[in-house]
Motif scaffolding. Sequence first.
Motif, PDB file in Angstrom:
ATOM      1  N   GLN A 179       0.659  -1.302   0.009  1.00 13.06           N
ATOM      2  CA  GLN A 179      -0.166  -0.075   0.045  1.00 13.06           C
ATOM      3  C   GLN A 179       0.749   1.243  -0.094  1.00 13.06           C
ATOM      4  O   GLN A 179       0.713   2.145  -0.774  1.00 13.06           O
ATOM      5  CB  GLN A 179      -0.865  -0.167   1.266  1.00 13.06           C
ATOM      6  N   GLN A 180       1.912   1.537   0.877  1.00 10.72           N
ATOM      7  CA  GLN A 180       2.798   2.486   0.963  1.00 10.72           C
ATOM      8  C   GLN A 180       3.664   2.442  -0.467  1.00 10.72           C
ATOM      9  O   GLN A 180       4.046   3.717  -0.775  1.00 10.72           O
ATOM     10  CB  GLN A 180       3.832   2.270   2.259  1.00 10.72           C
ATOM     11  N   GLY A 181       4.002   1.447  -0.816  1.00 13.44           N
ATOM     12  CA  GLY A 181       4.766   1.311  -2.077  1.00 13.44           C
ATOM     13  C   GLY A 181       3.925   2.191  -3.175  1.00 13.44           C
ATOM     14  O   GLY A 181       4.582   2.715  -4.100  1.00 13.44           O
ATOM     15  N   ALA A 182       2.709   1.507  -3.386  1.00 15.09           N
ATOM     16  CA  ALA A 182       1.909   1.893  -4.381  1.00 15.09           C
ATOM     17  C   ALA A 182       1.645   3.351  -4.399  1.00 15.09           C
ATOM     18  O   ALA A 182       1.531   4.173  -5.614  1.00 15.09           O
ATOM     19  CB  ALA A 182       0.592   1.263  -4.368  1.00 15.09           C
ATOM     20  N   VAL A 183       1.404   4.006  -3.075  1.00 16.79           N
ATOM     21  CA  VAL A 183       1.098   5.387  -3.178  1.00 16.79           C
ATOM     22  C   VAL A 183       2.370   6.188  -3.565  1.00 16.79           C
ATOM     23  O   VAL A 183       1.953   7.254  -4.298  1.00 16.79           O
ATOM     24  CB  VAL A 183       0.949   5.690  -1.596  1.00 16.79           C
ATOM     25  N   GLN A 184       3.620   5.918  -3.221  1.00 19.04           N
ATOM     26  CA  GLN A 184       4.437   6.565  -3.776  1.00 19.04           C
ATOM     27  C   GLN A 184       4.808   6.410  -5.335  1.00 19.04           C
ATOM     28  O   GLN A 184       5.267   7.421  -5.949  1.00 19.04           O
ATOM     29  CB  GLN A 184       5.830   6.276  -3.053  1.00 19.04           C
ATOM     30  N   LEU A 185       4.746   5.041  -5.661  1.00 14.35           N
ATOM     31  CA  LEU A 185       4.846   4.802  -7.107  1.00 14.35           C
ATOM     32  C   LEU A 185       4.024   5.399  -8.103  1.00 14.35           C
ATOM     33  O   LEU A 185       4.240   5.721  -9.337  1.00 14.35           O
ATOM     34  CB  LEU A 185       5.134   3.263  -7.253  1.00 14.35           C
ATOM     35  N   PHE A 188       4.640   8.691 -10.209  1.00 15.65           N
ATOM     36  CA  PHE A 188       5.475   8.337 -11.431  1.00 15.65           C
ATOM     37  C   PHE A 188       4.795   7.245 -12.543  1.00 15.65           C
ATOM     38  O   PHE A 188       5.379   7.104 -13.384  1.00 15.65           O
ATOM     39  CB  PHE A 188       6.814   7.746 -11.051  1.00 15.65           C
ATOM     40  N   GLY A 189       3.491   6.873 -12.100  1.00 16.95           N
ATOM     41  CA  GLY A 189       2.970   6.046 -13.117  1.00 16.95           C
ATOM     42  C   GLY A 189       3.643   4.686 -13.173  1.00 16.95           C
ATOM     43  O   GLY A 189       3.499   3.825 -14.197  1.00 16.95           O
ATOM     44  N   ALA A 190       4.148   4.444 -11.772  1.00 11.53           N
ATOM     45  CA  ALA A 190       4.995   2.994 -11.773  1.00 11.53           C
ATOM     46  C   ALA A 190       4.281   2.179 -10.934  1.00 11.53           C
ATOM     47  O   ALA A 190       5.011   1.265 -10.181  1.00 11.53           O
ATOM     48  CB  ALA A 190       6.436   3.319 -11.753  1.00 11.53           C
ATOM     49  N   GLU A 191       3.040   2.010 -10.685  1.00  8.47           N
ATOM     50  CA  GLU A 191       2.328   1.041  -9.661  1.00  8.47           C
ATOM     51  C   GLU A 191       2.827  -0.468  -9.859  1.00  8.47           C
ATOM     52  O   GLU A 191       2.969  -1.057  -8.944  1.00  8.47           O
ATOM     53  CB  GLU A 191       0.981   1.067  -9.921  1.00  8.47           C
ATOM     54  N   ILE A 192       3.019  -0.749 -11.131  1.00  6.87           N
ATOM     55  CA  ILE A 192       3.476  -2.175 -11.493  1.00  6.87           C
ATOM     56  C   ILE A 192       4.793  -2.599 -10.675  1.00  6.87           C
ATOM     57  O   ILE A 192       4.954  -3.806 -10.225  1.00  6.87           O
ATOM     58  CB  ILE A 192       3.625  -2.465 -13.085  1.00  6.87           C
ATOM     59  N   TYR A 193       5.579  -1.648 -10.392  1.00  4.40           N
ATOM     60  CA  TYR A 193       6.913  -1.895  -9.619  1.00  4.40           C
ATOM     61  C   TYR A 193       6.539  -2.179  -8.088  1.00  4.40           C
ATOM     62  O   TYR A 193       7.515  -2.515  -7.469  1.00  4.40           O
ATOM     63  CB  TYR A 193       7.801  -0.804  -9.649  1.00  4.40           C
ATOM     64  N   THR A 194       5.276  -2.058  -7.734  1.00  2.00           N
ATOM     65  CA  THR A 194       4.909  -2.326  -6.307  1.00  2.00           C
ATOM     66  C   THR A 194       5.361  -3.923  -6.032  1.00  2.00           C
ATOM     67  O   THR A 194       5.729  -4.348  -5.010  1.00  2.00           O
ATOM     68  CB  THR A 194       3.489  -2.201  -6.050  1.00  2.00           C
TER      69      THR A 194
END
Length: 369
Positions: A179-185, A188-194
């Motif tokens: 959740q926290q990683g997705a919020v930050q990514l 930059f439009g990089a939710e996949i890198y979660t």
Amino acid sequence: MREWAEFTLEGEGDSRVLALTGPLVVSSIGKIDVPLREIDGKIDRVDVTGVTDIDTVGAWTLWRLSRDNDARIDGCSEKAQRLIDAVKESKGEGGVRPERAGVIERVPEAVGDLVVGWGHGSVGVLGFLGATLVAIGNLIRRPSRFRSKAFVRQAELVGVSALGIIGLMSFLIGIVIAQQGAVQLKQFGAEIYTINLTGRLSMRELGVLMTAIMVAGRSGSAFAAQLGTMKLTEEIDAMRTIGVAPVEALIVPRMMAAVVMMPLLGFYAAVMAIIGGAFLANFSLGIPFFTFLSRIQEVVPITDVWVGLIKAPVFGLIIALAGCYQGMQVEGNAEEVGLRTTLAVVQAIFMVIVLDAFFAVFFSNVGWA
């Protein structure tokens, strides 16, 4: 039946006479101590003709009455007079409380005591580890002496019984990481890198680290409390008396159980954290659950798995060593069990975090970043 000391007070004004009877000894004088202190006015004479026995406490009581009232003591036996004279001559000139040193003296002294304590503790732990290694060497030469049932029991307590709490904790941590990683990514439009973040962080660091902290609080404290109680009740001394080596019977099974079960628990915790991340990604990020898991196989290198598996047994050894060592140091009373148990948990968690930082630097330098 116990005979108690008694007293009577006769006369008025400045010619009052205090007559004491019975034994003036520590076991019988307590009944009249408070009433004697509450007498108002002066006493002219203290009559001890009826005193049957006396010790230092009784002599001090008579001398105090004589001193406070400026009274004379009549009817003293030779023993009583000798004790009263001895009490008179023994005067303490020191204060009830020693003067407290200034901050400039206290702080360096406290720091010095702490450093010396760390030094002695380090030497003690090394000696304890050496004794354990010697015991393991003896068991290797004589495998029949190894207590397999005790090892299986400790492995069950350390590992199997902890699956529920460790699994739940890791699952929730995986949700938090994702959740926290997705919020930050997302910025930059990089939710996949979660997926990369959750997988690598769980396998490499948080899975084994959080497991070690949980095992330290759960099993390390249990080791210290169990061994401390046995030490307090002299069960360990009894084992030595009948020819059973406490290190072989109590320490080695616990250490081996912690060392063997920690890699399994660490890997299990990492998997549960990844499942937690996949669960959140399925509902919040639109990434299908099984797509998340299959992607994990591609983005998490095998070296991350090995890093976690290498660190886990070292953490298990540190936790068991701290718990067993502190438990074997218990002496004196039941309060010591609580103090040593607390020390075992604090030391284990501290050393686990220090070693985790060391491993992070080490594996980065050898190219396993």
